[in-house]
Write an enzyme that holds these catalytic residues in place. Structure first.
Site, mmCIF file in Angstrom:
data_model
loop_
_atom_site.group_PDB
_atom_site.id
_atom_site.type_symbol
_atom_site.label_atom_id
_atom_site.label_comp_id
_atom_site.label_asym_id
_atom_site.label_seq_id
_atom_site.Cartn_x
_atom_site.Cartn_y
_atom_site.Cartn_z
ATOM 1 N N LYS A 69 0.371 -1.036 0.224
ATOM 2 C CA LYS A 69 0.398 0.344 0.033
ATOM 3 C C LYS A 69 1.159 1.542 0.157
ATOM 4 O O LYS A 69 2.153 1.113 0.280
ATOM 5 C CB LYS A 69 -0.894 0.473 1.264
ATOM 6 C CG LYS A 69 0.117 0.090 2.967
ATOM 7 C CD LYS A 69 -0.802 -0.083 3.360
ATOM 8 C CE LYS A 69 0.067 -0.301 4.987
ATOM 9 N NZ LYS A 69 -1.319 -0.782 6.501
ATOM 10 N N ARG A 100 -10.534 -0.903 14.529
ATOM 11 C CA ARG A 100 -11.164 -0.222 13.852
ATOM 12 C C ARG A 100 -11.185 -0.241 12.510
ATOM 13 O O ARG A 100 -12.936 -0.126 12.473
ATOM 14 C CB ARG A 100 -8.914 -0.437 12.833
ATOM 15 C CG ARG A 100 -9.610 0.389 11.267
ATOM 16 C CD ARG A 100 -7.425 0.619 11.348
ATOM 17 N NE ARG A 100 -6.528 -0.534 10.323
ATOM 18 C CZ ARG A 100 -5.620 -0.481 10.496
ATOM 19 N NH1 ARG A 100 -4.515 0.511 10.469
ATOM 20 N NH2 ARG A 100 -5.348 -1.571 9.667
ATOM 21 N N HIS A 133 -6.334 -7.932 12.893
ATOM 22 C CA HIS A 133 -4.913 -6.868 12.058
ATOM 23 C C HIS A 133 -4.862 -7.270 14.198
ATOM 24 O O HIS A 133 -5.204 -6.883 14.953
ATOM 25 C CB HIS A 133 -5.331 -5.928 11.845
ATOM 26 C CG HIS A 133 -3.684 -5.153 11.209
ATOM 27 N ND1 HIS A 133 -2.902 -5.690 11.093
ATOM 28 C CD2 HIS A 133 -3.386 -3.738 10.972
ATOM 29 C CE1 HIS A 133 -2.055 -4.056 10.926
ATOM 30 N NE2 HIS A 133 -2.424 -3.736 11.132
ATOM 31 N N ARG A 160 1.169 -11.313 6.388
ATOM 32 C CA ARG A 160 1.482 -9.798 5.484
ATOM 33 C C ARG A 160 2.039 -8.780 5.888
ATOM 34 O O ARG A 160 1.913 -7.701 7.045
ATOM 35 C CB ARG A 160 -0.470 -9.314 6.162
ATOM 36 C CG ARG A 160 -1.657 -9.862 5.429
ATOM 37 C CD ARG A 160 -2.546 -9.208 5.797
ATOM 38 N NE ARG A 160 -3.011 -8.733 7.267
ATOM 39 C CZ ARG A 160 -3.484 -9.059 7.800
ATOM 40 N NH1 ARG A 160 -3.943 -10.123 8.455
ATOM 41 N NH2 ARG A 160 -3.790 -8.612 9.287
ATOM 42 N N TYR A 174 15.025 31.007 8.067
ATOM 43 C CA TYR A 174 14.105 31.332 8.696
ATOM 44 C C TYR A 174 13.573 31.896 10.032
ATOM 45 O O TYR A 174 14.095 30.687 10.923
ATOM 46 C CB TYR A 174 12.296 30.102 8.237
ATOM 47 C CG TYR A 174 12.277 30.838 6.401
ATOM 48 C CD1 TYR A 174 11.768 32.052 5.381
ATOM 49 C CD2 TYR A 174 12.233 30.137 5.927
ATOM 50 C CE1 TYR A 174 11.942 32.143 4.295
ATOM 51 C CE2 TYR A 174 12.339 29.770 4.573
ATOM 52 C CZ TYR A 174 12.026 31.161 3.572
ATOM 53 O OH TYR A 174 11.373 31.060 2.359
ATOM 54 N N CYS A 185 13.903 24.517 5.142
ATOM 55 C CA CYS A 185 13.170 25.438 4.102
ATOM 56 C C CYS A 185 12.705 24.249 3.219
ATOM 57 O O CYS A 185 12.499 23.151 3.220
ATOM 58 C CB CYS A 185 14.010 26.281 3.233
ATOM 59 S SG CYS A 185 15.432 27.322 4.400
ATOM 60 N N ASP A 234 13.017 23.462 -0.316
ATOM 61 C CA ASP A 234 13.010 23.129 -0.999
ATOM 62 C C ASP A 234 15.115 22.967 -0.907
ATOM 63 O O ASP A 234 15.466 22.092 -1.538
ATOM 64 C CB ASP A 234 13.927 23.654 -2.329
ATOM 65 C CG ASP A 234 11.897 24.423 -2.936
ATOM 66 O OD1 ASP A 234 10.929 23.357 -2.679
ATOM 67 O OD2 ASP A 234 11.761 25.945 -2.502
HETATM 68 C C1 LIG Z 1 -0.853 -2.124 7.020
HETATM 69 C C2 LIG Z 1 -0.749 -3.924 7.194
HETATM 70 C C3 LIG Z 1 -0.351 -4.452 6.962
HETATM 71 C C4 LIG Z 1 1.206 -4.387 7.251
HETATM 72 O O1 LIG Z 1 1.558 -3.456 8.567
HETATM 73 P P1 LIG Z 1 3.443 -3.636 8.911
HETATM 74 O O2 LIG Z 1 3.273 -3.332 9.873
HETATM 75 O O3 LIG Z 1 3.909 -2.479 8.077
HETATM 76 O O4 LIG Z 1 3.852 -5.117 8.532
HETATM 77 C C5 LIG Z 1 -0.854 -5.640 7.355
HETATM 78 N N1 LIG Z 1 -2.033 -6.084 7.785
HETATM 79 C C6 LIG Z 1 -2.894 -4.282 7.816
HETATM 80 C C7 LIG Z 1 -4.811 -4.992 7.677
HETATM 81 C C8 LIG Z 1 -2.632 -3.567 6.954
HETATM 82 O O5 LIG Z 1 -3.818 -2.416 7.430
#
Ligand SMILES: *Cc1c(COP(=O)(O)O)cnc(C)c1O
Length: 378
Positions: free
Chosen positions: A39, A135, A167, A226, A270, A317, A319
């Site tokens: 992602k 979530r 998760h 994941r 700045y 800054c 840039d």
């Molecule tokens: C982003 C995400 C992950 C990956 O998490 P990491 O900590 O980068 O491994 C896995 N599962 C879900 C649902 C996520 O949103």
């Protein structure tokens, strides 16, 4: 040095990416395949080359993204991959999910129905269970109730339920209460899966391991790991070491545009937040907050110049920024400097920068802006 302007750029090492995948595979059991989380433009590393490298050179078959646009981008590079959308897709786009053979994370029966209502073809899904992240996902008092709802969802016409997942909220912590919390989350999803098995339903997938779980509590019951941040060689949490062999994939570089000697009492940048206490050598560097190098690093961050750490002086800054190169007499206009990465014996990591301004390495690499070209090193 075309095709990119040698100003500020990110070097992405595909060799380290491949090595990291090897390490991650070695952490997993035979029952667990890596689902590469790509992602946010592969955590800022760039989809195209990262996804192609993972699919073609590392044999990765599973990818996870946050939304439909990202899923379609990955599909372009990988016609055969399994792509899971972890986040929300508006139901009116359901036909695009099925058209592109994408798997949608489904958070409720109502949502599943509205997806099917909006697609003439079967919508593939993994059902998300909220076991404690708070979530998204199904929430029930017991795994048995959760399994009952999933069973009912399986009879929705046009829906193909192929897995369940959850998760973890604190898998990156070794504090006893957090470990116990994750144990509970893990037990909940495994119990839900096993309840389904009792009902005669054996789903192809159940997955709950993120990077932290993959490293610190790898469990062969999870059919997929994941893995996000560890693919890119960064820490899920800075306080815990990551397995040996994982190395940061991205380096961030820029050049010195000018070096000047300033007398004591010279204001830099700045807001006049920095005034030279003595005669100093100040170098101006061609990167700023519009490149994603945070302004919160003003007068705090360090940059490697000829292998030596040089402090940022005054505000970053949009840039440009200024550093003190008094201890690096050879520094001159055109020299390459390292904001993230190795130079000589020293290294500055995205995790280190993150800890200076109170964030995580994830945000640092995701925040390197579009203006910064990604240069791939094989
Ligand atoms: C982003 C995400 C992950 C990956 O998490 P990491 O900590 O980068 O491994 C896995 N599962 C879900 C649902 C996520 O949103």
């Amino acid at each position: 040095m075309k095709p990119y302007l040698k100003r500020a750029w990110a070097e992405v090492s595909l060799e380290r990416l491949r090595k990291n995948i090897e390490v991650i595979k070695s952490l997993n059991s035979e029952n667990t395949e890596v689902m590469a989380v790509v992602k946010a433009d592969a955590y800022g590393h760039g989809y195209e080359r990262v996804v192609c490298c993972l699919a073609d050179e590392c044999g990765i078959k599973y990818f996870a993204v946050s939304n439909l646009d990202e899923a379609i981008a990955v599909r372009e590079y990988c016609p055969d991959a399994e792509i899971l959308i972890l986040g929300y897709t508006p139901p009116e786009y359901a036909h695009e999910i099925s058209e592109n053979n994408i798997i949608q994370g489904v958070v409720s029966t109502e949502y599943a129905k509205s997806l099917c209502h909006n697609s003439p073809d079967t919508v593939r899904c993994h059902v998300k269970i909220d076991t404690g992240m708070g979530r998204i996902g199904l929430r029930h008092d017991s795994p048995a109730d959760c399994a009952a709802e999933i069973k009912d969802m399986m009879s929705i016409s046009g829906l193909s339920v192929e897995g369940i997942y959850t998760h973890f909220a604190v898998a990156d912590s070794d504090a006893p209460d957090n470990v116990e919390y994750t144990n509970k989350q893990e037990k909940y999803i495994i119990d839900t899966y096993d309840e389904l098995v009792k009902m005669g339903i054996k789903l192809p997938h159940m997955h709950f391991m993120n990077s932290a779980a993959t490293c610190y509590r790898n469990n062969s019951r999870s059919t997929l790991s994941r893995a996000g941040i560890i693919i890119y060689g960064l820490h899920p949490d800075i306080s815990l070491p990551i397995p040996e062999g994982l190395e940061p994939v991205m380096e961030l570089k820029a050049v010195i545009s000018q070096v000047k000697t300033v007398p004591a009492g010279t204001c830099i940048s700045y807001g006049r937040t920095f005034t030279s206490p003595k005669e100093m050598q100040i170098a101006t560097v061609t990167i700023g907050y519009a490149d994603g190098y945070s302004r919160l690093l003003s007068s705090k961050g360090e940059i490697l110049v000829h292998g030596k750490r040089c402090k940022i002086v005054g505000r970053v800054c949009m840039d440009q920024l200024m550093i003190d190169v008094s201890d690096v007499p050879e520094a001159k206009s055109g020299d390459i400097v390292t904001l993230i990465g190795k130079d000589g014996d020293d290294m500055i990591t995205a995790d280190e920068l993150a800890s200076i301004y109170g964030t995580i390495g994830y945000e640092v690499v995701c925040g390197i802006s579009k203006r910064v070209p990604r240069i791939y090193i094989d």
